[in-house]
Design a protein around this motif. Structure first.
Motif, PDB file in Angstrom:
ATOM      1  N   VAL A 244      -2.811  -1.188   2.555  1.00 50.99           N
ATOM      2  CA  VAL A 244      -3.490  -2.248   1.809  1.00 50.99           C
ATOM      3  C   VAL A 244      -3.883  -3.382   2.740  1.00 50.99           C
ATOM      4  O   VAL A 244      -4.990  -3.934   2.642  1.00 50.99           O
ATOM      5  N   ILE A 245      -2.964  -3.735   3.686  1.00 50.70           N
ATOM      6  CA  ILE A 245      -3.299  -4.801   4.641  1.00 50.70           C
ATOM      7  C   ILE A 245      -4.530  -4.392   5.454  1.00 50.70           C
ATOM      8  O   ILE A 245      -5.459  -5.183   5.648  1.00 50.70           O
ATOM      9  N   GLY A 246      -4.545  -3.119   5.903  1.00 49.85           N
ATOM     10  CA  GLY A 246      -5.697  -2.645   6.662  1.00 49.85           C
ATOM     11  C   GLY A 246      -6.969  -2.709   5.842  1.00 49.85           C
ATOM     12  O   GLY A 246      -8.021  -3.130   6.316  1.00 49.85           O
ATOM     13  N   LEU A 247      -6.857  -2.307   4.561  1.00 53.94           N
ATOM     14  CA  LEU A 247      -8.024  -2.313   3.675  1.00 53.94           C
ATOM     15  C   LEU A 247      -8.582  -3.722   3.524  1.00 53.94           C
ATOM     16  O   LEU A 247      -9.801  -3.935   3.470  1.00 53.94           O
ATOM     17  N   LEU A 248      -7.681  -4.728   3.501  1.00 55.29           N
ATOM     18  CA  LEU A 248      -8.138  -6.102   3.296  1.00 55.29           C
ATOM     19  C   LEU A 248      -8.645  -6.727   4.584  1.00 55.29           C
ATOM     20  O   LEU A 248      -9.566  -7.541   4.569  1.00 55.29           O
ATOM     21  N   ARG A 249      -8.039  -6.373   5.739  1.00 55.32           N
ATOM     22  CA  ARG A 249      -8.280  -7.126   6.961  1.00 55.32           C
ATOM     23  C   ARG A 249      -9.313  -6.505   7.888  1.00 55.32           C
ATOM     24  O   ARG A 249      -9.891  -7.212   8.713  1.00 55.32           O
ATOM     25  N   PHE A 250      -9.554  -5.184   7.793  1.00 53.53           N
ATOM     26  CA  PHE A 250     -10.465  -4.556   8.747  1.00 53.53           C
ATOM     27  C   PHE A 250     -11.912  -4.978   8.480  1.00 53.53           C
ATOM     28  O   PHE A 250     -12.271  -5.311   7.351  1.00 53.53           O
ATOM     29  N   PRO A 251     -12.765  -4.961   9.507  1.00 51.47           N
ATOM     30  CA  PRO A 251     -14.080  -5.591   9.364  1.00 51.47           C
ATOM     31  C   PRO A 251     -15.144  -4.756   8.664  1.00 51.47           C
ATOM     32  O   PRO A 251     -16.043  -5.341   8.059  1.00 51.47           O
ATOM     33  N   ASP A 252     -15.145  -3.427   8.770  1.00 48.29           N
ATOM     34  CA  ASP A 252     -16.276  -2.706   8.169  1.00 48.29           C
ATOM     35  C   ASP A 252     -15.807  -1.458   7.442  1.00 48.29           C
ATOM     36  O   ASP A 252     -14.614  -1.172   7.355  1.00 48.29           O
ATOM     37  N   PHE A 253     -16.784  -0.722   6.911  1.00 46.29           N
ATOM     38  CA  PHE A 253     -16.481   0.394   6.010  1.00 46.29           C
ATOM     39  C   PHE A 253     -15.633   1.463   6.676  1.00 46.29           C
ATOM     40  O   PHE A 253     -14.632   1.912   6.113  1.00 46.29           O
TER      41      PHE A 253
END
Lengths: 159, 107
Positions: free
Chosen positions: B20-29
């Motif tokens: 979930v953290i990755g889903l929120l924090r990463f920059p693109d699709f």
């Protein structure tokens, strides 16, 4: 990135080895699970409608991962219509048979005159017989709805 | 047995949280899909294994059967989840979603 994009665009949409292999692997288990849901419908969560949807979805998955022709090879149009109508006939036939044998419409306990079993057992088992008909009909309607909507009714090429 | 089952479920929760953290924090699709796809497959399988072990705590033939059914779910998640991620990523590639790069950072 550009190279990958060209390669992905070069082949027709959905023509991917990974998707096809895993669909080929999963479809028999999905169909087995659909039958399991139908058969367990009268004493656990599930039933004819849910199991029929799972069975129909397995054919739709085949049509999505391969193409419409492949799913037509596994389930022909005629067999699909035949199964759907057989499902309705099973439902109505058992219901009317109950009425003819002296019970009410869908009163499974009356079937004990054909095959002697306790009335409670027949009420449980009769639900299974009717659910079988419901499952076949729902599967047939799902598959035929998808085929007709995806190909515009001519069964030539779909999504 | 209960402790192993509990720690498996907790480990699964940890991977869900990371996903979930990755889903929120990463920059693109693509990077988001990377976080969601990998973490969710592993976390779901860990939680399912934990539940199957917990179910085996009072051992009998019936609970063994239920545990085997739960294990079957784990196998299917392990096959279906990466396939779905692959299908989504390929669809994005075909319609031309641009990946994130250094020059996006400067804007």
């Amino acid at each position: 990135m550009k190279l990958l994009q060209e390669r992905a665009k070069g082949r027709p949409a959905g023509d991917s080895l990974i998707i096809r292999t895993s669909v080929r692997l999963l479809v028999p288990f999905i169909q087995l699970y659909g039958l399991y849901v139908i058969v367990h419908g009268h004493y656990s969560p599930g039933g004819g409608f849910q199991g029929g949807v799972v069975l129909g979805a397995s054919f739709i998955l085949l049509a999505l991962a391969y193409d419409l022709k492949t799913s037509l090879r596994y389930m022909s149009e005629g067999a699909n219509v035949l199964l759907g109508n057989a499902g309705v006939l099973i439902f109505i036939g058992i219901a009317v048979l109950c009425a003819l044998l002296g019970g009410l419409f869908l009163d499974y306990a009356a079937l004990a005159r054909l095959i002697p079993m306790a009335a409670e057992e027949w009420r449980s088992f009769g639900i299974f017989l009717v659910e079988l008909g419901v499952g076949l009909t729902v599967m047939s309607s799902m598959v035929s709805l998808f085929w007709d909507l995806a190909s515009g009714g001519d069964m030539e090429e779909g999504l | 047995m209960l402790w192993i089952a509990g720690s498996l479920v907790v480990a699964g929760m940890f991977f869900f949280a990371v996903g979930v953290i990755g889903l929120l924090r990463f920059p693109d699709f693509y990077t988001r899909l990377h976080a969601a796809g990998k973490c969710d497959s592993l976390a779901a399988v860990l939680v399912i294994l934990g539940v199957a072990l917990y179910n085996l705590a009072d051992f009998s033939l019936a609970s063994l059967l239920v545990s085997l059914k739960i294990l079957a779910i784990a196998v299917f998640v392990f096959v279906a989840s990466p396939t779905a991620t692959h299908a989504i990523a390929e669809a994005a590639l075909v319609i031309g979603v641009e990946p994130w790069s250094k020059k996006d950072q400067e804007q």
